[in-house]
Scaffold this active site. Structure first.
Site, PDB file in Angstrom:
ATOM      1  N   LYS A  13       0.904  -1.113   0.025  1.00  0.00           N
ATOM      2  CA  LYS A  13       0.008   0.008  -0.112  1.00  0.00           C
ATOM      3  C   LYS A  13       1.003   1.145   0.053  1.00  0.00           C
ATOM      4  CE  LYS A  13      -4.217  -1.569   0.015  1.00  0.00           C
ATOM      5  NZ  LYS A  13      -5.254  -0.976  -1.037  1.00  0.00           N
ATOM      6  N   LYS A  14       1.989   1.299   0.934  1.00  0.00           N
ATOM      7  CA  LYS A  14       2.950   2.205   0.733  1.00  0.00           C
ATOM      8  C   LYS A  14       3.337   2.516  -0.549  1.00  0.00           C
ATOM      9  CE  LYS A  14       5.174   2.303   5.329  1.00  0.00           C
ATOM     10  NZ  LYS A  14       6.647   1.859   5.846  1.00  0.00           N
ATOM     11  N   ASP A  74       9.684   5.385   7.603  1.00  0.00           N
ATOM     12  CA  ASP A  74       8.864   4.785   8.559  1.00  0.00           C
ATOM     13  C   ASP A  74       7.745   5.575   8.930  1.00  0.00           C
ATOM     14  OD1 ASP A  74       9.203   2.507  10.620  1.00  0.00           O
ATOM     15  OD2 ASP A  74       8.955   4.203  11.817  1.00  0.00           O
ATOM     16  N   PHE A 156      -5.313   2.290   3.592  1.00  0.00           N
ATOM     17  CA  PHE A 156      -4.963   1.286   4.368  1.00  0.00           C
ATOM     18  C   PHE A 156      -4.629   1.663   5.870  1.00  0.00           C
ATOM     19  CE2 PHE A 156      -0.235   1.961   5.067  1.00  0.00           C
ATOM     20  CZ  PHE A 156      -0.165   3.058   4.377  1.00  0.00           C
ATOM     21  N   TYR A 158      -4.870   3.197   9.712  1.00  0.00           N
ATOM     22  CA  TYR A 158      -5.570   3.711  10.180  1.00  0.00           C
ATOM     23  C   TYR A 158      -6.432   4.895   9.480  1.00  0.00           C
ATOM     24  CZ  TYR A 158      -2.512   1.751  13.713  1.00  0.00           C
ATOM     25  OH  TYR A 158      -1.916   0.763  14.266  1.00  0.00           O
ATOM     26  N   HIS A 184       1.120  12.993   5.302  1.00  0.00           N
ATOM     27  CA  HIS A 184       2.224  13.166   5.821  1.00  0.00           C
ATOM     28  C   HIS A 184       3.141  12.267   4.624  1.00  0.00           C
ATOM     29  CE1 HIS A 184       0.137   9.317   6.336  1.00  0.00           C
ATOM     30  NE2 HIS A 184       1.104   8.521   6.655  1.00  0.00           N
TER      31      HIS A 184
END
Ligand code: ITT
Length: 207
Positions: A13-14, A74, A156, A158, A184
């Protein structure tokens, strides 16, 4: 010949978001871990901050692929009422790693807490390990509140419980473009992109 920029993440997803946000980068060919033949066990993320963990990841993969530019990130959610938890432990809380389970746990921990006390922020630290050994870190943050129930199917993690400031919908109720315009991750990745373009111009065009 183009440089290779390897995004070292095993979160698909990232990966989707990184592809959308970075788009094409002149002079770099972008690759992801799952496109490489070598299968490498992920490192232990034992840093004390998003920055430290992203550096641990990019150094680890960078040492396998010394000729590449290697970038890792991260990220996570920090909830004020929970003293910043889950924070750097966002991928796994109380040994739960499934998105639905983690969302349920957070909502239970915030039971009875009014909206104005449900403030939170998403944080992303993107690191870059360059072939000559320099490490750069770029941070992005998005403030918001935690909703009372999960809403929306996009995104995805939260996303179904995070409502960015001045918005009514959760990230999961927004289109990809809408999330990217606020997220973000895009704030941090766009700083990385700007750095790479600047560096390239300096070394190759003599600016
Ligand atoms: P890699 O380390 O392989 O990149 P990961 O999923 O383990 O993948 P992290 O350690 O950075 O990545 O954990 C980030 C967690 O934070 C992620 O699993 C989600 O639960 C949450 N998270 C981060 N960004 C998010 C976003 O944009 N939307 C929703 N949840 C997010």
């Amino acid at each position: 010949m183009k440089n290779i920029l390897l995004f070292a993440t095993s979160n698909l997803k990232k990966e989707e978001e990184i592809k959308r946000i970075i788009g094409n980068l002149d002079n770099f060919e972008i690759k992801f871990l799952n496109e490489l033949e070598a299968k490498i066990e992920p490192p232990e993320e034992n840093g004390n901050s998003f920055e430290e963990n992203s550096i641990i990841k990019c150094k680890y993969y960078g040492n396998f692929f010394r000729e590449f530019y290697v970038s890792s990130e991260d990220s996570g959610l920090m909830i004020d009422f929970l003293q910043g938890a889950p924070g750097i432990y966002s991928a796994r809380i109380n040994s739960l790693s499934k998105d639905e389970e983690k969302v349920k746990l957070i909502l239970n921990m915030l039971k009875g807490v009014p909206f104005e006390k449900r403030e939170a922020k998403f944080v992303c630290a993107v690191s870059l390990f360059e072939p000559h050994g320099t490490i750069k870190v770029f941070r992005g943050e998005t403030k918001g509140n935690i909703s009372f129930e999960p809403r929306g199917k996009n995104g995805f993690g939260y996303d179904p419980i995070f409502i960015p400031k001045n918005e009514k919908r959760t990230f999961a109720e927004m289109s990809d473009d809408e999330k990217d315009s606020l997220s973000h991750r895009s704030k941090a990745l766009l700083k990385l992109k700007e750095y790479l373009v600047e560096q390239y111009n300096k070394t190759h065009i003599g600016l």
